[in-house]
Design an enzyme around this catalytic site. Structure first.
Site, PDB file in Angstrom:
ATOM      1  N   ASP A 174     -32.951  -5.660  23.028  1.00  0.00           N
ATOM      2  CA  ASP A 174     -31.554  -5.207  22.926  1.00  0.00           C
ATOM      3  C   ASP A 174     -31.153  -4.357  24.115  1.00  0.00           C
ATOM      4  OD1 ASP A 174     -32.901  -5.589  20.232  1.00  0.00           O
ATOM      5  OD2 ASP A 174     -30.829  -5.592  19.593  1.00  0.00           O
ATOM      6  N   HIS A 334     -28.322  -3.119   9.895  1.00  0.00           N
ATOM      7  CA  HIS A 334     -28.954  -4.437   9.724  1.00  0.00           C
ATOM      8  C   HIS A 334     -29.978  -4.426   8.599  1.00  0.00           C
ATOM      9  CE1 HIS A 334     -26.842  -5.592  13.267  1.00  0.00           C
ATOM     10  NE2 HIS A 334     -27.546  -4.853  14.070  1.00  0.00           N
ATOM     11  N   HIS A 363     -31.067  -0.712  16.621  1.00  0.00           N
ATOM     12  CA  HIS A 363     -31.087   0.058  17.865  1.00  0.00           C
ATOM     13  C   HIS A 363     -31.730   1.426  17.662  1.00  0.00           C
ATOM     14  CE1 HIS A 363     -27.441  -2.627  18.971  1.00  0.00           C
ATOM     15  NE2 HIS A 363     -28.579  -3.272  19.002  1.00  0.00           N
TER      16      HIS A 363
END
Ligand SMILES: [Fe+2]
Length: 474
Positions: A174, A334, A363
């Site tokens: 990411d 998520h 993240h």
């Protein structure tokens, strides 16, 4: 005081002392067992993309100069490299010259090229070229751009796959293209790995209106300083989908597949999103969170065959699985998105004694104990993760530093399976020493410096199947 009363008082005192000792022992045992939610907090500042005129996005000088150079393994064994680049002005030359010295690039390979349109964007000329029949553990110099502007680079091929061949991986997910992304990449470069296991979500071009594909170009120029010199192994994330029916873009993964080929055919796969490679003593399996994985689907069939017939732990003892969406994630971001794939494949990776399952997507950073959750059968009620020495360690490392910012909302309390978690940016390294031991370390981006905030020796599940990993060093 009468002797009897004194004895009674002493007995009460002793009983209380014993109870207190028992409570303290229990607390100590719990403390040793409990996971750590790090107290470190990164400075509260916006995570912003670097501007288009940032030095890391600079277009190389010279007419039609090759840009966005990147390499990945071209076969399963590390004797081929797939070289990709973009020429902006015209097709130019798809030839790569290569050899053992900068002044002795006496071999050449002919590539292919492609282009794509994405709404109002047209890509440059995207070149892909296989360099085959390479020797292991050998430095090669290579160059392209003949006829206009020539640029030269080098890479070292991985060691021949073998049980004790060492290799040091960088683990990055990411990443995006913010100032934090730049810090993450710089920290990885300073740590000096041999190859990157990339956990998906590359450019975040889809953050921009119309998925501004110029941000795919800037990202590729940004990471060229690493990926032109060592192979990155690609996992597809949700930000690679670029699925935008509202602007007529209905072919998923269009920019990604045009730009980032993978050696999937060499792995017996039928799609570029799931495949495997062997690097030194590691067998790396890449799975696709955003392709079908239900029973009888191509990915399901491929993985079943891969684990049954193509993984050889005597030849490559380390079995590492890459996937974008984590199966174990105690962050509210998520949350449980990876659950259906976990249900589908967890039993297989436990049976296969996989060493590590690495994921991105969330993240922040999290590492699990060795746990499994495979006992459930709809009537026994056993749906809780339990410690399991057969199981892999799960790492979520979607903390590269992209424009969406930090995922700083962990579920409370920290579940028992979670060993360490922290809402910061960073990257990890996995330093495989031999068939039994690898040192894993997570490097937090701390105010411009890199700090090892979580480190652990990982022991191999094939060669040391009952050893309880320990020795965390945070
Ligand atoms: Fe993601």
């Amino acid at each position: 005081m009468a002797a009897g009363a004194h004895r009674r008082q002493m007995a009460v005192f002793l009983a209380a002392a014993l109870f207190l000792a028992a409570v303290l022992l229990l607390q100590a045992a719990n403390a040793a067992d409990a996971g750590v939610t790090s107290k470190y907090r990164r400075k509260l500042e916006a995570t912003v993309d670097m501007p288009l005129d940032a030095d890391v996005f600079r277009v190389p000088p010279g007419y039609n100069a090759p840009q966005q150079v990147h390499i990945t393994l071209g076969d399963q064994e590390g004797t081929a490299m797939l070289v990709s680049w973009v020429t902006p002005n015209e097709l130019g030359n798809t030839t790569v010259m290569y050899g053992g010295a900068p002044d002795r690039m006496d071999m050449q390979a002919q590539g292919i090229h492609t282009r794509y349109d994405y709404f109002n964007y047209t890509s440059g000329f995207i070149h892909h070229c296989f360099l085959k029949n390479l020797k292991h553990s050998t430095k090669y110099y290579y160059a392209m751009g003949f006829g206009h502007t020539v640029r030269a680079f080098s890479f070292t091929t991985p060691p021949k796959p073998g049980p004790d061949a060492p290799i040091k991986f960088g683990l990055i997910g990411d990443l995006g293209q913010t100032f934090d992304s730049n810090a993450t990449l710089s920290h990885y470069e300073a740590n000096g790995g041999d190859a990157v296991l990339y956990l998906g979500d590359l450019s975040y071009a889809d953050h921009y209106p119309l998925h501004d594909n110029n941000r795919w170009d800037t990202w590729a120029r940004f990471v060229e300083r690493s990926v032109a010199y060592q192979p990155w192994i690609w996992t597809a994330g949700n930000h690679e989908l670029d699925y935008a029916p509202e602007i007529g873009e209905t072919a998923p993964f269009k920019p990604f597949t045009h730009r980032y080929p993978t050696p999937y055919r060499a792995a017996g796969s039928t799609e570029p999103f799931w495949y495997s490679v062997k690097l030194a003593s590691a067998h790396v399996i890449v799975l696709a969170s955003y392709s079908a994985y239900g029973k009888y689907t191509p990915q399901w069939t491929w993985l079943q065959d891969e684990l049954a017939n193509r993984v050889d732990r005597n030849a490559t003892p380390w079995l590492i699985v890459l996937v974008h969406s984590p199966w174990y994630n105690s962050n509210s971001y998520h949350y449980m998105e990876g659950e259906t794939m976990r249900v589908q494949f967890e039993q297989w990776v436990v049976d296969a004694r996989a060493d590590l399952v690495l994921a991105g997507h969330v993240h922040s950073y999290e590492r699990s104990h060795r746990v499994s959750n495979v006992a459930y059968d709809i009537i026994n009620g056993k749906s809780t993760p339990v410690r399991d020495p057969r199981a892999p360690v799960y790492v979520t490392i979607g903390d590269g530093g992209n424009v969406e910012g930090i995922a700083n909302n962990f579920t409370e309390p920290q579940p028992a399976y979670s060993a360490f978690r922290e809402a910061s940016f960073g990257h990890a390294t996995l330093d495989i020493k031999n068939r039994t031991h690898a040192y894993y370390a997570w490097h937090r981006n701390q105010d411009g410096a890199k700090v090892v905030a979580d480190g652990v020796w990982i022991t191999n599940r094939h060669w040391m199947p009952t050893n309880d990993d320990g020795d965390t060093t945070h």
